[in-house]
Motif scaffolding. Structure first.
Motif, PDB file in Angstrom:
ATOM      1  N   VAL A  11      53.748  19.734  50.704  1.00 38.76           N
ATOM      2  CA  VAL A  11      52.699  20.709  51.016  1.00 38.76           C
ATOM      3  C   VAL A  11      53.145  22.094  50.565  1.00 38.76           C
ATOM      4  O   VAL A  11      52.397  22.836  49.933  1.00 38.76           O
ATOM      5  CB  VAL A  11      52.376  20.698  52.534  1.00 38.76           C
ATOM      6  CG1 VAL A  11      51.415  21.827  52.893  1.00 38.76           C
ATOM      7  CG2 VAL A  11      51.770  19.374  52.945  1.00 38.76           C
ATOM      8  N   SER A  42      40.693  25.209  54.455  1.00 35.90           N
ATOM      9  CA  SER A  42      41.188  23.845  54.236  1.00 35.90           C
ATOM     10  C   SER A  42      42.692  23.864  53.957  1.00 35.90           C
ATOM     11  O   SER A  42      43.426  22.970  54.373  1.00 35.90           O
ATOM     12  CB  SER A  42      40.422  23.159  53.101  1.00 35.90           C
ATOM     13  OG  SER A  42      40.553  23.910  51.937  1.00 35.90           O
ATOM     14  N   GLU A  43      43.141  24.939  53.282  1.00 35.53           N
ATOM     15  CA  GLU A  43      44.564  25.079  52.994  1.00 35.53           C
ATOM     16  C   GLU A  43      45.332  25.311  54.303  1.00 35.53           C
ATOM     17  O   GLU A  43      46.403  24.735  54.532  1.00 35.53           O
ATOM     18  CB  GLU A  43      44.742  26.277  52.062  1.00 35.53           C
ATOM     19  CG  GLU A  43      45.943  26.182  51.177  1.00 35.53           C
ATOM     20  CD  GLU A  43      45.984  27.318  50.162  1.00 35.53           C
ATOM     21  OE1 GLU A  43      47.045  27.519  49.608  1.00 35.53           O
ATOM     22  OE2 GLU A  43      44.957  27.986  49.948  1.00 35.53           O
ATOM     23  N   GLN A  46      45.757  22.121  56.130  1.00 37.15           N
ATOM     24  CA  GLN A  46      46.823  21.307  55.540  1.00 37.15           C
ATOM     25  C   GLN A  46      48.206  21.824  55.955  1.00 37.15           C
ATOM     26  O   GLN A  46      49.114  21.051  56.211  1.00 37.15           O
ATOM     27  CB  GLN A  46      46.704  21.368  54.021  1.00 37.15           C
ATOM     28  CG  GLN A  46      46.526  20.012  53.384  1.00 37.15           C
ATOM     29  CD  GLN A  46      46.537  20.141  51.894  1.00 37.15           C
ATOM     30  OE1 GLN A  46      46.016  21.103  51.326  1.00 37.15           O
ATOM     31  NE2 GLN A  46      47.151  19.183  51.248  1.00 37.15           N
TER      32      GLN A  46
ATOM     33  N   LYS B  25      37.614  16.004  55.835  1.00 42.04           N
ATOM     34  CA  LYS B  25      37.923  17.437  55.771  1.00 42.04           C
ATOM     35  C   LYS B  25      37.160  18.172  56.858  1.00 42.04           C
ATOM     36  O   LYS B  25      35.938  18.071  56.937  1.00 42.04           O
ATOM     37  CB  LYS B  25      37.528  18.002  54.397  1.00 42.04           C
ATOM     38  CG  LYS B  25      38.564  17.756  53.343  1.00 42.04           C
ATOM     39  CD  LYS B  25      38.193  18.485  52.072  1.00 42.04           C
ATOM     40  CE  LYS B  25      39.125  18.105  50.956  1.00 42.04           C
ATOM     41  NZ  LYS B  25      38.602  18.450  49.654  1.00 42.04           N
TER      42      LYS B  25
END
Lengths: 281, 232
Positions: A11, A42-43, A46, B25
């Motif tokens: 990552v 979204s990053e 993660q 997501k």
């Protein structure tokens, strides 16, 4: 290497940014560069392993509200909370309905049946909401450092916006006194900087981004696997990486004159320091 | 977080939105946004249809209409999830919930689209036209429900979720399609019965009642309304 540490390394590699600058040319280049420096939702998901947005982290039901959300977006928070309360009431509706159905044969008057119905729904609703608030308070304590880093991500994005604006102004205005604006600071007259921002500024931004990414990964490691040997070693690596970034940023800051960009460099340094403090708290 | 963001994306950028659900997501955000926005849309429509009777009925319907749709979904979801899991689906519970909520949001937004029409009839009919207003709304609810169900059938069809399903044998694929169709029938059946249990939504002429205690079911109710309309 253990799977989580390996996963985090992947990552980290995926989210590292090449320290390049926008080409000397178009406005489009510069805009694309600033966009690439942003860390989107979204990053963030993660990186920290939890969903995040401007209101909450984790989930609306069993997550935690972001720090300072009542100050930043009070209306959004109040509307969301009212709707959650209404939803809790809706989920408790079958309980009340069950009571009314069972008492209908003995009590045909609907008005009299309304009181136990409303009370049952209220009890069910309160129980659900109490469980939710308890969970959210626990998470807020558990994720204190993450919430702190996410606040720094917001400050970083504010700095990015300010720099992008400054960059655009420098492209439009010829050298001479211009008006500039930074969030939280009133309009002020400054000497126009050269047509391009200093290379050190871009490098500082890339380093700040890198510090935030490192901080989020270290926090995730701390939350998920602190006790394991592999996780601990990886955590120390990340701390060392953060310290290296801090040293570079301090060197940049010391070499800068008192300009608009120097102030932003100082902000970048403050963000990196806050990230360092958050994960070692 | 904008609570209407997911509904907006569902309308304007559906393929990308569905792809995001498939890729898991930001599912929690989608669930929160779809749940809250559909609650608001259903409540608005409930408020309008309840206004036919009284303010009390309007408030009651504004709570009961969202409850009807969202509780039906929550009641029926475990059946679909477990049966799909038994026949090799890789979709998680959150994904199932997001797909179902997307369908509920489609119904909710369509109902909001019909709201001006319903409001027009509300202002132009009298208490004597109760049966007409009731059947008009049953037609609107059926039509919007049909669109919601068609959407759900499209996005949840087996073979559209992962590449692993491309290798699924014909027999399993058929079984999964049959499960989805049967579940949609079950969803309609549970929804109509819950609607019957939670009634009145419109409030027949007379005093306000929160719930009716007489028996029967949805089908007999529609038949009675048709008889009343036919008999003048």
């Amino acid at each position: 290497m253990d799977p989580l540490a390996e996963n985090l390394q992947n990552v980290a590699a995926a989210h590292s940014l090449p320290p390049t600058q926008p080409g000397s040319g178009s406005e489009q280049d510069s805009h694309t560069f600033f966009q690439s420096l942003k860390i989107d939702w979204s990053e963030l998901e993660q990186l920290c392993g939890l969903e995040t947005n401007d209101l909450w982290v984790g989930s609306l039901w069993a997550g935690a509200y972001r720090l300072g959300v009542l100050r930043r977006s009070p209306l959004s928070l109040i509307v969301t909370e009212l709707l959650v309360i209404a939803l809790a009431g809706m989920v408790s509706l079958p309980l009340g309905l069950l009571l009314v159905r069972n008492s209908a044969s003995t009590d045909p008057e609907a008005a009299r049946a309304a009181i136990p119905f409303v009370m049952t729904v209220a009890i069910g609703m309160s129980a659900l909401l109490l469980m939710r608030y308890r969970r959210m308070t626990q998470n807020r304590k558990r994720w204190r450092s993450l919430l702190g880093i996410l606040d720094e991500v917001d400050s970083y994005h504010d700095s990015l916006k300010a720099l992008e604006l400054l960059d655009q102004l420098q492209e439009i205005h010829p050298p001479g006194p211009i008006s500039s604006f930074r969030p939280g600071i009133e309009f002020e007259e400054v000497q126009a900087a050269p047509s391009m921002l200093e290379p050190a500024t871009f490098e500082a931004l890339a380093l700040t981004r890198d510090s935030l990414v490192t901080g989020l990964l270290a926090d995730r490691l701390l939350r998920q696997q602190q006790s394991q040997i592999g996780g601990r070693a990886r955590y120390i690596d990340l701390l060392e990486h953060l310290d290296h970034n801090l040293a570079t940023l301090t060197a940049f800051e010391a070499s800068q004159q008192v300009t608009e960009e120097a102030q932003l460099l100082q902000d970048a340094l403050k963000i990196s320091l806050a990230v360092r403090r958050s994960i070692t708290r | 977080m904008n609570i209407f963001e997911s509904t907006q994306r569902l309308l304007s950028d559906r393929p990308a939105f569905i792809a995001e659900i498939r890729d898991r997501k930001q599912l929690n955000q989608k669930i929160a946004s779809l749940l809250l926005s559909s609650f608001v849309f259903f409540a608005i429509y409930g408020l309008i249809i309840g206004s036919f009777h009284s303010v009390q009925q309007a408030i009651s319907s504004a709570i009961k209409l969202p409850a009807l749709y969202l509780l039906t979904l929550m009641i029926c979801m475990p059946t679909l999830y477990i049966f799909n899991g038994l026949f090799g689906s890789k979709r998680g519970l959150s994904q199932h919930f997001t797909y179902l909520l997307s369908a509920a949001s489609i119904i909710a937004i369509l109902l909001c689209g019909f709201a001006p029409v319903t409001f027009f009839f509300l202002t132009s009919v009298t208490e004597a036209d109760y049966s007409f207003f009731l059947l008009l709304n049953v037609a609107i609810l059926a039509l919007t429900g049909l669109f919601g169900v068609l959407f759900l059938y499209q996005v949840m069809q087996p073979g559209t979720e992962t590449s692993a399903e491309d290798t699924m044998d014909e027999k399993t694929l058929k079984a999964r399609k049959l499960i989805l169709r049967s579940w949609l029938v079950l969803y309609g059946f549970v929804g109509s019965q819950l609607g019957w249990t939670l009634r009145p939504f419109f409030g027949s002429p007379g005093e306000f009642v929160m719930f009716r205690s007489d028996g029967g079911n949805f089908i007999t109710g529609v038949m009675m309304a048709l008889e009343r309309l036919g008999g003048g």
